[in-house]
Design a protein around this motif. Structure first.
Motif: not given
Length: 207
Positions: A87-91, A98, A167
């Motif tokens: 559930s991790r966001s990369y934005v 993301n 991803y």
């Protein structure tokens, strides 16, 4: 006098529109600037630094390398990888994807989960040997087909970590350029960086 007042009223009505247009243009420029901080042909000079306290995977054991060729490489047993939805966001900035990505200043975003991340635990690391054809800048490969479960280039075969499938939905598996980097934290994995998109995923060498 009436003419001057009328002109002043017209200017007052136009001013908010002009300001809004300027703000919109400025926002678009900011978005474009953010988008140009990743991808667009940029290739990192090196892979990510190891997470603090992470164990090094050590030099490749070339004696285990099974080589490559036209043979069909088998996909490793899926149960080897501890799967769990992320559930991790990369934005990290507006306009950035993301997904794990690399800024054009060399910053690797998203590779700080540490060596104990259960998503990348393998019961049998290096089961199919080590990839030794070249890492990083200067070794750009063209994807030649397949998909996340199994893709290839130059008769080398890889599979994407199941937790990273989401991803790489926008990867072009028969044309994108990628660069392989060694993963300093997660034993048995490599990092495949997409030159066009600026994103990367964890991949397993299949032979």
């Amino acid at each position: 006098m009436k003419k001057a007042i009328g002109l002043f009223a017209v200017l007052l009505m136009l001013s908010p529109a002009a300001i809004a247009q300027k703000q919109k243009k400025g926002g678009a420029n900011h978005q474009a600037s953010a988008n140009h901080q990743i991808g667009h042909g940029y290739i990192p000079a090196h892979g990510p630094a190891p997470t603090r306290g992470a164990r090094q995977s050590g030099p490749p054991n070339h004696s285990n390398n099974q080589g490559h060729g036209e043979r069909q490489a088998s996909v490793p047993a899926r149960q080897e990888v501890r799967q769990a939805p992320s559930s991790r966001s990369y934005v990290d900035q507006p306009g950035h994807p993301n997904a794990p990505h690399v800024h054009t200043n060399g910053q690797w975003v998203g590779h700080n989960t540490g060596r104990d991340d259960p998503h990348y635990h393998l019961d049998h690391p290096w089961q199919h040997g080590h990839f030794t054809a070249g890492f990083g800048r200067g070794h750009v490969w063209h994807l030649a087909g397949g998909g996340p479960a199994r893709f290839w280039f130059n008769n080398f075969y890889f599979s994407v970590a199941p937790t990273d499938y989401g991803y790489c939905n926008d990867w072009l598996w028969n044309s994108d350029q990628i660069v392989i980097y060694e993963d300093p934290d997660h034993v048995g994995w490599y990092l495949a960086y997409n030159v066009r998109l600026g994103t990367y995923i964890h991949v397993l060498f299949l032979g």
